[in-house]
Enzyme design. Structure first.
Site, PDB file in Angstrom:
ATOM      1  N   TYR A 142       0.970  -1.287   0.011  1.00 46.63           N
ATOM      2  CA  TYR A 142       0.041  -0.032  -0.068  1.00 46.63           C
ATOM      3  C   TYR A 142       1.124   1.183  -0.073  1.00 46.63           C
ATOM      4  CZ  TYR A 142      -4.693  -0.241   0.066  1.00 46.63           C
ATOM      5  OH  TYR A 142      -6.284  -0.386  -0.307  1.00 46.63           O
ATOM      6  N   GLU A 163      -0.524   4.774  -0.334  1.00 47.42           N
ATOM      7  CA  GLU A 163      -1.452   6.010  -0.673  1.00 47.42           C
ATOM      8  C   GLU A 163      -0.466   7.243  -0.357  1.00 47.42           C
ATOM      9  OE1 GLU A 163      -4.798   5.912   2.025  1.00 47.42           O
ATOM     10  OE2 GLU A 163      -5.833   4.572   0.333  1.00 47.42           O
ATOM     11  N   ASP A 215      -5.485  13.849 -25.290  1.00 46.45           N
ATOM     12  CA  ASP A 215      -5.686  12.368 -24.725  1.00 46.45           C
ATOM     13  C   ASP A 215      -4.742  11.534 -25.791  1.00 46.45           C
ATOM     14  OD1 ASP A 215      -6.216   9.617 -24.442  1.00 46.45           O
ATOM     15  OD2 ASP A 215      -8.296   9.836 -23.985  1.00 46.45           O
ATOM     16  N   THR A 255      -3.042   6.141 -21.977  1.00 46.04           N
ATOM     17  CA  THR A 255      -2.750   4.859 -21.314  1.00 46.04           C
ATOM     18  C   THR A 255      -1.573   4.340 -21.875  1.00 46.04           C
ATOM     19  OG1 THR A 255      -3.641   3.946 -23.506  1.00 46.04           O
ATOM     20  CG2 THR A 255      -5.334   4.166 -21.780  1.00 46.04           C
ATOM     21  N   LYS A 287      -1.300   0.827 -24.866  1.00 48.77           N
ATOM     22  CA  LYS A 287      -1.624   0.466 -26.292  1.00 48.77           C
ATOM     23  C   LYS A 287      -0.267   0.504 -27.107  1.00 48.77           C
ATOM     24  CE  LYS A 287      -6.059   1.979 -25.153  1.00 48.77           C
ATOM     25  NZ  LYS A 287      -7.086   3.175 -25.318  1.00 48.77           N
ATOM     26  N   ARG A 311      -1.166  -2.284 -18.406  1.00 52.39           N
ATOM     27  CA  ARG A 311      -2.273  -1.477 -18.246  1.00 52.39           C
ATOM     28  C   ARG A 311      -2.187  -0.433 -17.197  1.00 52.39           C
ATOM     29  NH1 ARG A 311      -5.367  -4.643 -21.162  1.00 52.39           N
ATOM     30  NH2 ARG A 311      -6.848  -3.017 -21.406  1.00 52.39           N
TER      31      ARG A 311
HETATM   32  C1  LIG Z   1      -8.200   3.633 -24.339  1.00 52.20           C
HETATM   33  C2  LIG Z   1      -8.456   4.978 -24.377  1.00 52.20           C
HETATM   34  C3  LIG Z   1      -9.138   5.387 -23.161  1.00 52.20           C
HETATM   35  C4  LIG Z   1      -9.577   4.494 -21.977  1.00 52.20           C
HETATM   36  O1  LIG Z   1      -8.369   3.773 -21.362  1.00 52.20           O
HETATM   37  P1  LIG Z   1      -8.840   2.499 -20.496  1.00 52.20           P
HETATM   38  O2  LIG Z   1      -7.502   2.073 -19.906  1.00 52.20           O
HETATM   39  O3  LIG Z   1      -9.479   1.600 -21.444  1.00 52.20           O
HETATM   40  O4  LIG Z   1      -9.913   3.176 -19.474  1.00 52.20           O
HETATM   41  C5  LIG Z   1      -9.193   6.909 -23.150  1.00 52.20           C
HETATM   42  N1  LIG Z   1      -9.026   7.752 -24.234  1.00 52.20           N
HETATM   43  C6  LIG Z   1      -8.625   7.128 -25.377  1.00 52.20           C
HETATM   44  C7  LIG Z   1      -8.475   8.113 -26.308  1.00 52.20           C
HETATM   45  C8  LIG Z   1      -8.614   5.927 -25.552  1.00 52.20           C
HETATM   46  O5  LIG Z   1      -8.000   5.432 -26.668  1.00 52.20           O
END
Ligand SMILES: *Cc1c(COP(=O)(O)O)cnc(C)c1O
Length: 391
Positions: free
Chosen positions: A46, A48, A197, A223, A226, A232
């Site tokens: 933990y 926090e 994003d 994220t 990807k 993750r």
């Molecule tokens: C995949 C994605 C997210 C969300 O990610 P998660 O890990 O699935 O919650 C947010 N914004 C964009 C543009 C994404 O491609």
């Protein structure tokens, strides 16, 4: 593993992952080192709080780990610690985006502006079914009907009319290069914050195969699982200045939305960031895009309509309905043939999200597995054969 039931399922998933041609553009394969870090003893801890300011004891190694992860994140994208802050604790992309809004957009009076789902935006950019569309007013823009690319003048007009608190640039199904400078100008013209994003693009940006949003954005979220090829998780970068966005975002992540960070994932992210700095990763990122271009070109040659006419990134949208096959039927038929992709709406969608007009396919996962342009030409030919078979 002593648990035979779970072990059996894991082994079957290993087999499945090896067997299929994976074209889901948001998926990838992490290295053994990343998995070793994610499966490490840090999952027991933990922590926090933030480095050197924790609510639990025993965090001397955690502090080193989180500091290292943040240092690597800034370095990878060429950012200086005096100008940029990074938070690596958000559990995934959606909570990361929620944290940015919680920190910067007043609930009740604030407004989020993002791209519509059918044009390639993400649920967390203010869609009604997402918390981001329930807590805040939101307004969406579409791509141009004819060109299927962003019409920056139209976005600007809408922004000036709607006066959003924050504009989100960054998409899950937009194949083209985004002009982040134009988005900066649009945000400035209506006094909005600019959030990019780059969840889908982070690995391409890190590998210098796609333009960086950092010269223009106030906040960049991504994220880590990807194109960046990590575990993750998520990163939230914020400009450090008198506005204090960085501090507000840290508070929104913890204690605003989460308790303890998943430190095993932070360990995995740190490893992935290190891997992404190598020349090998740079060639990977470039190859991802070369493969997608070859893939799009062959699909077009075979007579399929590719949304916006092609791609500058890792993904393409194929308008299968223009060829007489719905997205749902295409997805199912391809899966039977060992090709995994997802059905997807296309700009100006006339069908439903459950059975839309197209499929979304991408190259990051198979490029990690060594695919080159010739392999994607073959994949395109296989898709063509399968889809013609169900017509
Ligand atoms: C995949 C994605 C997210 C969300 O990610 P998660 O890990 O699935 O919650 C947010 N914004 C964009 C543009 C994404 O491609």
């Amino acid at each position: 593993m002593k648990d035979k039931q779970v072990k059996t399922i894991i082994d079957a998933e290993i087999k499945r992952q090896k067997k299929v041609i994976n074209l889901i553009p948001s998926e990838n394969y992490t290295s053994k080192d990343v998995m070793e870090a994610v499966g490490s003893v840090f999952d027991n801890k933990y922590a926090e709080g933030y480095s050197y300011a924790r609510y639990y004891g025993g965090n001397e190694e955690v502090d080193k780990l989180e500091s290292l992860c943040k240092k690597r994140a800034l370095e990878l994208f060429g950012l200086k610690e005096k100008d940029w802050h990074v938070n690596c604790q958000a559990h995934s992309g959606s909570p990361a985006n929620l944290a940015v809004f919680l920190a910067n957009v007043p609930v009740g009076t604030g407004k989020i502006m993002g791209m519509s789902l059918t044009s390639g935006g993400h649920l967390t950019h203010g869609q009604k079914v997402s918390a981001t569309g329930k807590f805040w007013t939101s307004v969406t823009f579409d791509v141009d009907k004819d060109t299927e690319v962003i019409d920056y003048d139209a976005v600007k007009k809408l922004a000036q009319k709607e006066k959003p608190t924050i504009i989100v640039a960054g998409f899950t199904a937009y194949p083209r290069v985004v002009d982040f400078k134009k988005f900066r100008e649009i945000a400035d013209s209506c006094g909005a914050l600019l959030m990019v994003d780059m969840s889908h693009l982070a690995g391409l940006v890190a590998g210098k195969a796609y333009p960086s949003p950092f010269p223009y954005a106030d906040v960049v979220t991504t994220t880590t699982h990807k194109t960046l090829r990590g575990p993750r998780g998520a990163l939230i970068f914020s400009k450090k200045d008198e506005r204090g966005i960085d501090k507000k975002i840290d508070k929104a992540v913890f204690p605003g939305l989460q308790g303890g960070p998943h430190m095993s994932h932070v360990a995995g992210i740190a490893v992935a960031l290190h891997e992404a700095k190598t020349p090998a990763f740079k060639s990977y990122a470039k190859q991802v895009i070369k493969n997608a271009k070859a893939f799009a070109k062959e699909m077009k040659r075979l007579g399929w309509r590719v949304v916006s006419g092609g791609t500058d990134s890792h993904l393409l949208l194929i308008d299968t309905w223009a060829g007489g096959v719905t997205g749902k039927i295409a997805e199912a038929a391809l899966e039977k043939a060992g090709i995994i992709c997802n059905k997807n709406t296309i700009p100006g969608e006339t069908r439903s999200p459950f059975d839309p007009s197209g499929i979304r396919v991408g190259t990051p996962a198979m490029t990690t597995r060594g695919y080159k342009e010739v392999d994607f030409v073959k994949v395109a030919q296989k898709i063509d054969k399968v889809l013609r078979g169900v017509k």
